[in-house]
Design a protein around this motif. Structure first.
Motif, PDB file in Angstrom:
ATOM      1  N   LEU A 342       0.870  -1.315   0.007  1.00  0.00           N
ATOM      2  CA  LEU A 342       0.096  -0.100   0.096  1.00  0.00           C
ATOM      3  C   LEU A 342       0.915   1.186  -0.055  1.00  0.00           C
ATOM      4  O   LEU A 342       0.531   2.505  -0.551  1.00  0.00           O
ATOM      5  CB  LEU A 342      -0.785  -0.058   1.290  1.00  0.00           C
ATOM      6  CG  LEU A 342      -2.096  -1.056   1.182  1.00  0.00           C
ATOM      7  CD1 LEU A 342      -2.976  -0.989   2.506  1.00  0.00           C
ATOM      8  CD2 LEU A 342      -3.226  -0.717   0.161  1.00  0.00           C
ATOM      9  N   ARG A 343       1.947   1.292   0.603  1.00  0.00           N
ATOM     10  CA  ARG A 343       3.098   2.339   0.529  1.00  0.00           C
ATOM     11  C   ARG A 343       3.586   2.534  -0.863  1.00  0.00           C
ATOM     12  O   ARG A 343       3.415   3.766  -1.220  1.00  0.00           O
ATOM     13  CB  ARG A 343       4.119   2.177   1.398  1.00  0.00           C
ATOM     14  CG  ARG A 343       5.024   3.399   1.530  1.00  0.00           C
ATOM     15  CD  ARG A 343       6.128   2.855   2.440  1.00  0.00           C
ATOM     16  NE  ARG A 343       7.220   2.090   1.688  1.00  0.00           N
ATOM     17  CZ  ARG A 343       8.221   2.278   0.899  1.00  0.00           C
ATOM     18  NH1 ARG A 343       8.176   3.674   0.420  1.00  0.00           N
ATOM     19  NH2 ARG A 343       8.809   1.700   0.216  1.00  0.00           N
ATOM     20  N   LEU A 344       3.916   1.514  -1.466  1.00  0.00           N
ATOM     21  CA  LEU A 344       4.491   1.557  -2.866  1.00  0.00           C
ATOM     22  C   LEU A 344       3.449   1.699  -3.915  1.00  0.00           C
ATOM     23  O   LEU A 344       3.864   2.767  -5.005  1.00  0.00           O
ATOM     24  CB  LEU A 344       5.471   0.345  -3.172  1.00  0.00           C
ATOM     25  CG  LEU A 344       6.710   0.242  -2.360  1.00  0.00           C
ATOM     26  CD1 LEU A 344       7.189  -1.293  -2.619  1.00  0.00           C
ATOM     27  CD2 LEU A 344       7.671   1.349  -2.787  1.00  0.00           C
ATOM     28  N   TYR A 345       2.355   1.171  -3.713  1.00  0.00           N
ATOM     29  CA  TYR A 345       1.310   1.562  -4.985  1.00  0.00           C
ATOM     30  C   TYR A 345       0.181   1.552  -4.062  1.00  0.00           C
ATOM     31  O   TYR A 345      -0.792   0.750  -4.026  1.00  0.00           O
ATOM     32  CB  TYR A 345       1.191  -0.065  -5.511  1.00  0.00           C
ATOM     33  CG  TYR A 345       2.505  -0.266  -6.379  1.00  0.00           C
ATOM     34  CD1 TYR A 345       2.746   0.214  -7.599  1.00  0.00           C
ATOM     35  CD2 TYR A 345       3.463  -1.100  -5.891  1.00  0.00           C
ATOM     36  CE1 TYR A 345       4.055  -0.030  -8.452  1.00  0.00           C
ATOM     37  CE2 TYR A 345       4.629  -1.486  -6.426  1.00  0.00           C
ATOM     38  CZ  TYR A 345       4.697  -0.809  -7.899  1.00  0.00           C
ATOM     39  OH  TYR A 345       5.980  -1.308  -8.396  1.00  0.00           O
ATOM     40  N   PRO A 346      -0.104   3.057  -3.684  1.00  0.00           N
ATOM     41  CA  PRO A 346      -1.323   3.381  -2.677  1.00  0.00           C
ATOM     42  C   PRO A 346      -2.503   3.059  -3.767  1.00  0.00           C
ATOM     43  O   PRO A 346      -2.508   3.449  -5.023  1.00  0.00           O
ATOM     44  CB  PRO A 346      -0.863   4.803  -2.490  1.00  0.00           C
ATOM     45  CG  PRO A 346      -0.078   5.193  -3.198  1.00  0.00           C
ATOM     46  CD  PRO A 346       0.517   4.280  -3.831  1.00  0.00           C
ATOM     47  N   PRO A 347      -3.690   2.800  -3.110  1.00  0.00           N
ATOM     48  CA  PRO A 347      -5.002   2.713  -3.714  1.00  0.00           C
ATOM     49  C   PRO A 347      -5.459   4.142  -4.549  1.00  0.00           C
ATOM     50  O   PRO A 347      -6.170   4.023  -5.705  1.00  0.00           O
ATOM     51  CB  PRO A 347      -5.901   2.253  -2.798  1.00  0.00           C
ATOM     52  CG  PRO A 347      -5.209   1.639  -1.669  1.00  0.00           C
ATOM     53  CD  PRO A 347      -3.873   2.486  -2.067  1.00  0.00           C
ATOM     54  N   LEU A 348      -5.251   5.322  -3.954  1.00  0.00           N
ATOM     55  CA  LEU A 348      -5.505   6.569  -4.585  1.00  0.00           C
ATOM     56  C   LEU A 348      -3.995   7.310  -4.501  1.00  0.00           C
ATOM     57  O   LEU A 348      -3.345   7.312  -3.682  1.00  0.00           O
ATOM     58  CB  LEU A 348      -6.267   7.061  -3.367  1.00  0.00           C
ATOM     59  CG  LEU A 348      -7.858   6.799  -3.495  1.00  0.00           C
ATOM     60  CD1 LEU A 348      -8.604   7.619  -2.566  1.00  0.00           C
ATOM     61  CD2 LEU A 348      -8.381   7.004  -4.867  1.00  0.00           C
ATOM     62  N   ASN A 349      -3.931   8.178  -5.639  1.00  0.00           N
ATOM     63  CA  ASN A 349      -2.735   8.876  -5.926  1.00  0.00           C
ATOM     64  C   ASN A 349      -2.993  10.089  -5.000  1.00  0.00           C
ATOM     65  O   ASN A 349      -1.890  10.702  -4.611  1.00  0.00           O
ATOM     66  CB  ASN A 349      -2.757   9.379  -7.178  1.00  0.00           C
ATOM     67  CG  ASN A 349      -2.360   8.244  -7.915  1.00  0.00           C
ATOM     68  OD1 ASN A 349      -1.461   7.172  -7.764  1.00  0.00           O
ATOM     69  ND2 ASN A 349      -2.458   8.271  -9.645  1.00  0.00           N
ATOM     70  N   GLY A 350      -4.261  10.417  -4.686  1.00  0.00           N
ATOM     71  CA  GLY A 350      -4.257  11.656  -3.845  1.00  0.00           C
ATOM     72  C   GLY A 350      -5.821  11.985  -3.555  1.00  0.00           C
ATOM     73  O   GLY A 350      -6.550  11.451  -4.321  1.00  0.00           O
ATOM     74  N   VAL A 351      -6.164  13.004  -2.999  1.00  0.00           N
ATOM     75  CA  VAL A 351      -7.418  13.528  -2.600  1.00  0.00           C
ATOM     76  C   VAL A 351      -7.632  15.029  -2.734  1.00  0.00           C
ATOM     77  O   VAL A 351      -6.642  15.681  -2.263  1.00  0.00           O
ATOM     78  CB  VAL A 351      -8.238  13.101  -1.419  1.00  0.00           C
ATOM     79  CG1 VAL A 351      -8.539  11.705  -1.473  1.00  0.00           C
ATOM     80  CG2 VAL A 351      -7.217  13.505  -0.143  1.00  0.00           C
ATOM     81  N   VAL A 352      -8.492  15.717  -3.135  1.00  0.00           N
ATOM     82  CA  VAL A 352      -8.708  17.178  -3.163  1.00  0.00           C
ATOM     83  C   VAL A 352      -9.967  17.492  -2.149  1.00  0.00           C
ATOM     84  O   VAL A 352     -10.882  17.053  -1.798  1.00  0.00           O
ATOM     85  CB  VAL A 352      -9.126  17.555  -4.750  1.00  0.00           C
ATOM     86  CG1 VAL A 352      -9.465  19.166  -4.452  1.00  0.00           C
ATOM     87  CG2 VAL A 352      -8.088  17.120  -5.504  1.00  0.00           C
ATOM     88  N   ARG A 353      -9.497  18.516  -1.432  1.00  0.00           N
ATOM     89  CA  ARG A 353     -10.480  19.272  -0.532  1.00  0.00           C
ATOM     90  C   ARG A 353     -10.556  20.821  -0.792  1.00  0.00           C
ATOM     91  O   ARG A 353      -9.553  21.416  -1.364  1.00  0.00           O
ATOM     92  CB  ARG A 353     -10.057  19.001   0.848  1.00  0.00           C
ATOM     93  CG  ARG A 353     -10.221  17.561   1.645  1.00  0.00           C
ATOM     94  CD  ARG A 353     -11.666  17.131   1.561  1.00  0.00           C
ATOM     95  NE  ARG A 353     -11.890  15.684   2.091  1.00  0.00           N
ATOM     96  CZ  ARG A 353     -12.084  14.738   1.328  1.00  0.00           C
ATOM     97  NH1 ARG A 353     -11.731  14.839  -0.330  1.00  0.00           N
ATOM     98  NH2 ARG A 353     -12.111  13.508   1.717  1.00  0.00           N
ATOM     99  N   LYS A 354     -11.898  21.102  -0.496  1.00  0.00           N
ATOM    100  CA  LYS A 354     -12.054  22.569  -1.080  1.00  0.00           C
ATOM    101  C   LYS A 354     -12.119  23.340   0.098  1.00  0.00           C
ATOM    102  O   LYS A 354     -13.084  23.045   1.049  1.00  0.00           O
ATOM    103  CB  LYS A 354     -13.376  22.400  -1.866  1.00  0.00           C
ATOM    104  CG  LYS A 354     -13.822  24.179  -2.417  1.00  0.00           C
ATOM    105  CD  LYS A 354     -15.007  23.851  -3.088  1.00  0.00           C
ATOM    106  CE  LYS A 354     -15.688  25.196  -3.708  1.00  0.00           C
ATOM    107  NZ  LYS A 354     -16.834  25.147  -4.368  1.00  0.00           N
ATOM    108  N   ALA A 355     -11.283  24.748   0.089  1.00  0.00           N
ATOM    109  CA  ALA A 355     -11.686  25.645   1.356  1.00  0.00           C
ATOM    110  C   ALA A 355     -12.802  26.276   1.094  1.00  0.00           C
ATOM    111  O   ALA A 355     -13.132  26.833   0.132  1.00  0.00           O
ATOM    112  CB  ALA A 355     -10.523  26.447   1.157  1.00  0.00           C
TER     113      ALA A 355
END
Length: 476
Positions: A342-355
């Protein structure tokens, strides 16, 4: 007529003025203002370009990276996200980027990520889902913004994926893996593309655990969801598909309700759908779910769970096929292997949150025009956190827990979560993976096929671009 012409001309001029004002404000003034605010606080990044921001440059870099052959290495960040990789090297761990006209503060500093985790959801909300994503999942736990309504869904999901409920799902998981391994008997010693095999496996696992004895009908429903919905950008077609899925789930629900009414069974079942239907019939009206809530949660359970476990199993078998000495150790050290994968190949590359308002984050004053983009893959491949061996497969780094592995930067390892609460499906995905992996390792050893091409696809979730070809050999 002359007066009408004058009025029409005046109206047209006002419309043009309003449109011009909007364009100048949204596409020039706001980006310049955000850029000035962030630059004054030491946050820099690639310059904003009119309308498309940095998207053209990022797309071009991704195409160039994907077109080049890749060595068999786990240093995948420069390939799957070359634009982010380049910006981090040039501007630092936190930098300003532009998704069209929308400003994004890209965060890869664990300390700042930790601050985001502690900040109220009222300050950083989930971005509004796209039209078709909303159609796909509806008002499920993954898309709900209402804190009160989301808490109800999360409470049910936590109940479904923990304790006795999860334990009751294990026989169905074992049955699904057993079915897959029976099919593999004729393939021993031959090349096998396991990415698709695991896709079928996880689909059946979730169908069994979600729909119990009705899992074959469940598979049909979700086959429509995965194979047709994403391929249709036609609103009328997607509406028809949504209605078909609705009617199919309703049919299963009514069958269960009829069995309870006739006394054939004493409840609607203990699988995921059964838990949802029981809430639908809750004696307290405040706790009840609507039928659409039930359908939306089933779709989310399938969509999110199927992808996550499929990819996780694929990358684990790749790593064990390369590092065959760990196949024997895996029987005892499976948890460490899962974490390192999961460290080397995480299920998600990233997430976005809105201010949603002007907010203070650490020492930074962020304007409400800003998005936060947390890049998990950058955190997971940061040598400052993990050491110079960051790109090596070393499950033993987790032998003493996550805190020790991350040098007390727990926010640097987030394969399943962003909020302070863990992903509700994490226990389910880990249980699925452990069962599948242990049953495979009881029967087989495996190695990479000579035809395998290492090329992780740069997508929201990482998957092998050309499939995953392995050779399996019986242990007996």
């Amino acid at each position: 007529m002359g007066n009408l012409l004058i009025l029409f001309t005046a109206f047209l001029c006002i419309c043009l003025f309003v449109a011009l004002h909007y364009v100048l404000h949204e596409y020039l003034w706001v980006p310049r203002r955000v850029q000035f605010i962030m630059n004054s606080q030491g946050i820099r990044g690639p310059p904003y370009e009119f309308i498309h921001g940095n998207n053209k440059e990022a797309l071009q870099m991704r195409k160039e990276a994907s077109s080049k052959p890749m060595a068999l290495t786990h240093d995948i960040f420069p390939r799957v996200m070359p634009h982010d990789y380049s910006c981090i090297k040039k501007y630092g761990k936190n930098y300003l980027s532009w998704n069209g006209v929308r400003a994004q503060l890209v965060i890869t500093d664990p300390e700042l990520v930790k601050e985001v985790l502690k900040t109220s959801e009222k300050a950083f909300s989930k971005p509004k889902p796209s039209y078709f994503f909303k159609k796909l999942l509806g008002d499920s736990i993954s898309t709900i913004k209402s804190e009160k309504w989301g808490a109800r869904h999360r409470k049910l999901a936590n109940h479904a994926f923990h304790g006795e409920s999860l334990k009751n799902m294990i026989p169905a998981m074992i049955a699904s893996v057993g079915t897959m391994l029976e099919k593999w008997k004729d393939k021993e010693g031959k090349e096998m593309e396991v990415f698709q095999e695991f896709r079928f496996l996880t689909s059946e696992m979730i169908s069994r655990t979600a729909f119990g004895s009705s899992y074959l009908e469940g598979e049909k429903i979700f086959d429509m969801l995965m194979n047709k919905f994403w391929k249709s950008a036609d609103e009328i077609e997607s509406d028809k598909l949504e209605k078909t899925i609705h009617d199919s789930v309703m049919k299963i629900i009514k069958q269960r309700e009829e069995k309870v009414m006739t006394g054939e069974v004493d409840s609607c079942g203990h699988d995921f759908l059964g838990l949802l239907v029981n809430v639908y019939h809750d004696s307290d009206e405040k706790n009840r779910f609507l039928i659409q809530d039930i359908i939306d949660e089933c779709k989310t359970f399938y969509f999110a769970g199927q992808e996550t476990t499929n990819f996780l199993l694929a990358w684990i078998t790749l790593l064990l096929a390369i590092h065959t000495d760990w196949q024997d150790k895996a029987r005892a050290e499976v948890t460490m292997i899962i974490k390192e994968t999961l460290r080397l190949y995480p299920p998600l590359n990233g997430v976005v949150r809105k201010a949603v308002r002007d907010v203070q984050l650490g020492e930074l004053a962020l304007p409400n025009y800003l998005d936060l983009n947390i890049r998990f893959i950058a955190l997971h491949h940061d040598p400052a956190v993990w050491g110079d061996d960051v790109h090596l497969f070393k499950p033993e780094r987790f032998a003493e827990g996550i805190a020790k592995a991350t040098n007390n930067n727990a926010a640097a390892f987030m394969p399943f979560r962003l909020e302070p609460r863990f992903c509700v499906g994490m226990s389910f995905a880990i249980t699925e993976t452990k069962i599948a992996l242990s049953m495979i390792l009881q029967r087989y050893t495996f190695t990479l096929s000579p035809t395998y091409v290492h090329a992780p696809l740069p997508n929201l979730s990482l998957k092998p671009q050309h499939g995953l070809h392995l050779l399996f050999h019986s242990l007996h």
